[in-house]
Design a protein around this motif. Structure first.
Motif, mmCIF file in Angstrom:
data_model
loop_
_atom_site.group_PDB
_atom_site.id
_atom_site.type_symbol
_atom_site.label_atom_id
_atom_site.label_comp_id
_atom_site.label_asym_id
_atom_site.label_seq_id
_atom_site.Cartn_x
_atom_site.Cartn_y
_atom_site.Cartn_z
ATOM 1 N N ALA A 180 -7.972 -19.374 -4.831
ATOM 2 C CA ALA A 180 -8.104 -18.021 -4.289
ATOM 3 C C ALA A 180 -6.969 -17.790 -3.311
ATOM 4 O O ALA A 180 -6.651 -18.663 -2.505
ATOM 5 C CB ALA A 180 -9.447 -17.845 -3.590
ATOM 6 N N GLU A 234 -5.259 -14.491 -0.797
ATOM 7 C CA GLU A 234 -5.505 -13.129 -0.316
ATOM 8 C C GLU A 234 -4.413 -12.709 0.635
ATOM 9 O O GLU A 234 -3.702 -13.540 1.205
ATOM 10 C CB GLU A 234 -6.877 -12.995 0.320
ATOM 11 C CG GLU A 234 -7.116 -13.817 1.548
ATOM 12 C CD GLU A 234 -8.523 -13.613 2.086
ATOM 13 O OE1 GLU A 234 -8.637 -13.337 3.296
ATOM 14 O OE2 GLU A 234 -9.488 -13.737 1.326
ATOM 15 N N ARG A 235 -4.327 -11.396 0.788
ATOM 16 C CA ARG A 235 -3.338 -10.798 1.673
ATOM 17 C C ARG A 235 -3.832 -9.408 2.040
ATOM 18 O O ARG A 235 -4.404 -8.708 1.197
ATOM 19 C CB ARG A 235 -1.997 -10.694 0.940
ATOM 20 C CG ARG A 235 -0.902 -10.053 1.757
ATOM 21 C CD ARG A 235 0.373 -9.973 0.960
ATOM 22 N NE ARG A 235 1.421 -9.376 1.772
ATOM 23 C CZ ARG A 235 2.663 -9.800 1.803
ATOM 24 N NH1 ARG A 235 3.028 -10.809 1.073
ATOM 25 N NH2 ARG A 235 3.549 -9.199 2.567
ATOM 26 N N THR A 258 -10.136 -8.386 -6.218
ATOM 27 C CA THR A 258 -11.022 -7.538 -5.417
ATOM 28 C C THR A 258 -10.241 -6.953 -4.252
ATOM 29 O O THR A 258 -9.335 -7.592 -3.713
ATOM 30 C CB THR A 258 -12.249 -8.309 -4.873
ATOM 31 O OG1 THR A 258 -11.800 -9.414 -4.088
ATOM 32 C CG2 THR A 258 -13.129 -8.807 -5.988
ATOM 33 N N ARG A 305 -7.873 -5.780 2.046
ATOM 34 C CA ARG A 305 -7.784 -7.221 1.808
ATOM 35 C C ARG A 305 -7.795 -7.388 0.291
ATOM 36 O O ARG A 305 -8.769 -7.066 -0.373
ATOM 37 C CB ARG A 305 -8.936 -7.995 2.415
ATOM 38 C CG ARG A 305 -8.845 -9.506 2.066
ATOM 39 C CD ARG A 305 -9.922 -10.355 2.702
ATOM 40 N NE ARG A 305 -9.712 -10.353 4.134
ATOM 41 C CZ ARG A 305 -10.577 -9.849 5.019
ATOM 42 N NH1 ARG A 305 -11.711 -9.305 4.625
ATOM 43 N NH2 ARG A 305 -10.319 -9.893 6.300
ATOM 44 N N VAL A 306 -6.685 -7.849 -0.248
ATOM 45 C CA VAL A 306 -6.543 -8.058 -1.675
ATOM 46 C C VAL A 306 -6.767 -9.546 -1.924
ATOM 47 O O VAL A 306 -6.077 -10.388 -1.354
ATOM 48 C CB VAL A 306 -5.140 -7.634 -2.167
ATOM 49 C CG1 VAL A 306 -5.020 -7.843 -3.662
ATOM 50 C CG2 VAL A 306 -4.859 -6.189 -1.783
ATOM 51 N N ARG A 307 -7.753 -9.835 -2.771
ATOM 52 C CA ARG A 307 -8.088 -11.228 -3.071
ATOM 53 C C ARG A 307 -7.968 -11.441 -4.571
ATOM 54 O O ARG A 307 -8.496 -10.667 -5.356
ATOM 55 C CB ARG A 307 -9.503 -11.557 -2.621
ATOM 56 C CG ARG A 307 -9.872 -12.996 -2.833
ATOM 57 C CD ARG A 307 -11.292 -13.285 -2.305
ATOM 58 N NE ARG A 307 -11.568 -14.694 -2.228
ATOM 59 C CZ ARG A 307 -11.994 -15.434 -3.238
ATOM 60 N NH1 ARG A 307 -12.158 -14.903 -4.438
ATOM 61 N NH2 ARG A 307 -12.244 -16.715 -3.076
ATOM 62 N N LEU A 335 1.312 -11.199 -4.878
ATOM 63 C CA LEU A 335 0.806 -10.356 -3.792
ATOM 64 C C LEU A 335 1.936 -9.825 -2.920
ATOM 65 O O LEU A 335 1.883 -8.685 -2.449
ATOM 66 C CB LEU A 335 -0.220 -11.110 -2.958
ATOM 67 C CG LEU A 335 -1.533 -11.443 -3.668
ATOM 68 C CD1 LEU A 335 -2.489 -12.157 -2.723
ATOM 69 C CD2 LEU A 335 -2.183 -10.214 -4.267
#
Length: 145
Positions: free
Chosen positions: A13, A15-16, A102, A111-113, A136
């Motif tokens: 996983a 995220e950013r 998501t 929050r892009v995961r 990302l």
């Protein structure tokens, strides 16, 4: 970035937080692979609907060209996109994983995961894990966030 062992293989996983509205980020993610493609995406065909197919050919530095056939399993724009990804390499190797994007509103943007699971080994997972932060970063660059 996190890495886990799950019942169906290894998972990752990343995220950013991206400073842009959810619909802008979601559209830019799809466009990254379907419309305004970077050099490492050499071909794509998209049927963006649940059960639709999304075929992409990649030429990533240091990796032989490969094709990924995605079957869309979750489509809830602009918050979720899920798909199974079957990657086929020139040497006949086939890898099937499950990917979920998501977006959640947070102070300063979204929050892009990106989660991906089903890798047979930690080494293969780690190869993919090295690419997702770059995806990302490119997404953030495209939306100005």
């Amino acid at each position: 970035m996190s890495h886990d062992r799950t019942a169906d293989g290894y998972a990752l996983a990343v995220e950013r937080v991206i400073a842009a509205p959810a619909d802008t980020v979601f559209a830019a993610f799809v466009d990254l692979y379907d419309g305004d493609r970077p050099d490492w995406v050499t071909a794509a065909r998209l049927d963006l609907r649940p059960g639709g197919r999304w075929t992409i050919t990649f030429r990533v530095p240091g990796v032989p060209e490969f094709t990924e056939e995605r079957r869309i399993t979750v489509l809830d724009p602009p918050r979720r996109l899920g798909y199974t990804a079957t990657s086929t390499y020139d040497d006949g190797t086939v890898l099937e994983t499950v990917v979920e994007l998501t977006l959640d509103a947070v102070p300063g943007g979204q929050r892009v995961r990106l989660g991906q699971r089903g890798f047979p080994t930690a080494a293969i997972r780690d190869t993919y894990a090295g690419a997702w932060p770059d995806v990302l970063a490119e997404l953030a660059r495209r939306v100005g966030g």
